[in-house]
Design an enzyme around this catalytic site. Structure first.
Site, PDB file in Angstrom:
ATOM      1  N   ASP A   7       0.734  -1.098  -0.069  1.00  0.00           N
ATOM      2  CA  ASP A   7       0.086  -0.015  -0.057  1.00  0.00           C
ATOM      3  C   ASP A   7       0.772   1.162   0.195  1.00  0.00           C
ATOM      4  O   ASP A   7       2.014   1.010  -0.172  1.00  0.00           O
ATOM      5  CB  ASP A   7      -0.887  -0.014   1.086  1.00  0.00           C
ATOM      6  CG  ASP A   7      -0.384   0.488   2.554  1.00  0.00           C
ATOM      7  OD1 ASP A   7       0.910   0.526   2.736  1.00  0.00           O
ATOM      8  OD2 ASP A   7      -1.227   0.415   3.558  1.00  0.00           O
ATOM      9  N   CYS A  64       3.081  -3.072   3.913  1.00  0.00           N
ATOM     10  CA  CYS A  64       2.366  -1.667   4.377  1.00  0.00           C
ATOM     11  C   CYS A  64       3.171  -1.023   5.487  1.00  0.00           C
ATOM     12  O   CYS A  64       4.473  -1.231   5.440  1.00  0.00           O
ATOM     13  CB  CYS A  64       0.816  -2.010   4.788  1.00  0.00           C
ATOM     14  SG  CYS A  64       0.781  -2.842   6.532  1.00  0.00           S
ATOM     15  N   THR A  66       2.946  -0.754   8.584  1.00  0.00           N
ATOM     16  CA  THR A  66       3.672  -1.736   9.753  1.00  0.00           C
ATOM     17  C   THR A  66       3.722  -3.057   9.490  1.00  0.00           C
ATOM     18  O   THR A  66       4.573  -3.764  10.043  1.00  0.00           O
ATOM     19  CB  THR A  66       2.372  -1.625  10.921  1.00  0.00           C
ATOM     20  OG1 THR A  66       1.341  -2.270  10.488  1.00  0.00           O
ATOM     21  CG2 THR A  66       2.256  -0.212  11.524  1.00  0.00           C
ATOM     22  N   HIS A  97       9.780 -23.485   9.773  1.00  0.00           N
ATOM     23  CA  HIS A  97       8.834 -24.355  10.602  1.00  0.00           C
ATOM     24  C   HIS A  97       7.269 -24.046  10.142  1.00  0.00           C
ATOM     25  O   HIS A  97       6.576 -25.004  10.431  1.00  0.00           O
ATOM     26  CB  HIS A  97       8.964 -23.733  12.054  1.00  0.00           C
ATOM     27  CG  HIS A  97      10.317 -23.872  12.590  1.00  0.00           C
ATOM     28  ND1 HIS A  97      10.389 -23.591  14.022  1.00  0.00           N
ATOM     29  CD2 HIS A  97      11.442 -24.243  12.126  1.00  0.00           C
ATOM     30  CE1 HIS A  97      11.576 -24.224  14.420  1.00  0.00           C
ATOM     31  NE2 HIS A  97      12.160 -24.312  13.480  1.00  0.00           N
ATOM     32  N   HIS A 133       6.408 -30.233  12.053  1.00  0.00           N
ATOM     33  CA  HIS A 133       6.121 -28.930  11.578  1.00  0.00           C
ATOM     34  C   HIS A 133       4.949 -28.949  10.519  1.00  0.00           C
ATOM     35  O   HIS A 133       4.090 -28.337  10.544  1.00  0.00           O
ATOM     36  CB  HIS A 133       7.356 -28.302  10.937  1.00  0.00           C
ATOM     37  CG  HIS A 133       8.325 -27.901  11.725  1.00  0.00           C
ATOM     38  ND1 HIS A 133       8.063 -27.140  12.954  1.00  0.00           N
ATOM     39  CD2 HIS A 133       9.607 -27.993  11.862  1.00  0.00           C
ATOM     40  CE1 HIS A 133       9.140 -26.908  13.446  1.00  0.00           C
ATOM     41  NE2 HIS A 133      10.127 -27.513  12.815  1.00  0.00           N
TER      42      HIS A 133
END
Ligand code: RB5
Length: 142
Positions: A7, A64, A66, A97, A133
């Site tokens: 974004d 974005c 954050t 993992h 996993h």
């Protein structure tokens, strides 16, 4: 093939990631956005998740401000495992993992130099394939 999108909060960091991908001759499809003009991150998350689910891209990168909103949006889609990483340890571990298929980054959180190392680690680390996993990944999918 790598799917990448951002974004407005991730646009500038995306330009640095694209430069790295070009230099390393790593093929990608850029799904936007194309400027710092405000847009809605869920739309860009959806473009990258669709490219992974239809098989045209094997991994994705979403950015974005954050990295949080765009990873939340991506993780709503079944089959998507988006990992928000701020360091190389997590980028390596989430491939080994979690077999994460999307790396999320915060353009207002990590600098370009670190982000490129995180991307490089994510793209060059394989899933361990360990039974424990895989079992946990299967449990995520329900
Ligand atoms: C946009 O201002 C910002 O909210 C967005 O880039 C992201 O950080 C959301 O989680």
């Amino acid at each position: 093939m790598i799917a990448i999108a951002c974004d407005h909060g991730g646009y500038e960091l995306k330009q640095e990631i694209l430069k790295y991908l070009d230099e390393e001759q790593i093929a990608y499809k850029d799904f936007g956005c194309d400027s710092t003009e405000a847009v809605d991150y869920p739309i860009y998350a959806r473009k990258v998740t669709a490219a992974i689910l239809d098989g045209s891209c094997e991994k994705g990168i979403l950015i974005c401000g954050t990295g949080i909103g765009i990873s939340i949006a991506a993780n709503k889609v079944p089959g998507i495992r988006a990992a928000l990483c701020t360091d190389c340890f997590c980028a390596e571990a989430t491939r080994q993992h979690n077999d994460a298929n999307i790396l999320a980054l915060g353009g207002r959180v990590v600098g370009g130099g670190l982000a490129v190392k995180i991307v490089d680690t994510f793209l060059h680390t394989e899933f361990s394939g360990a039974e424990r996993h895989q079992k946990r990944i299967d449990l995520i999918e329900g």
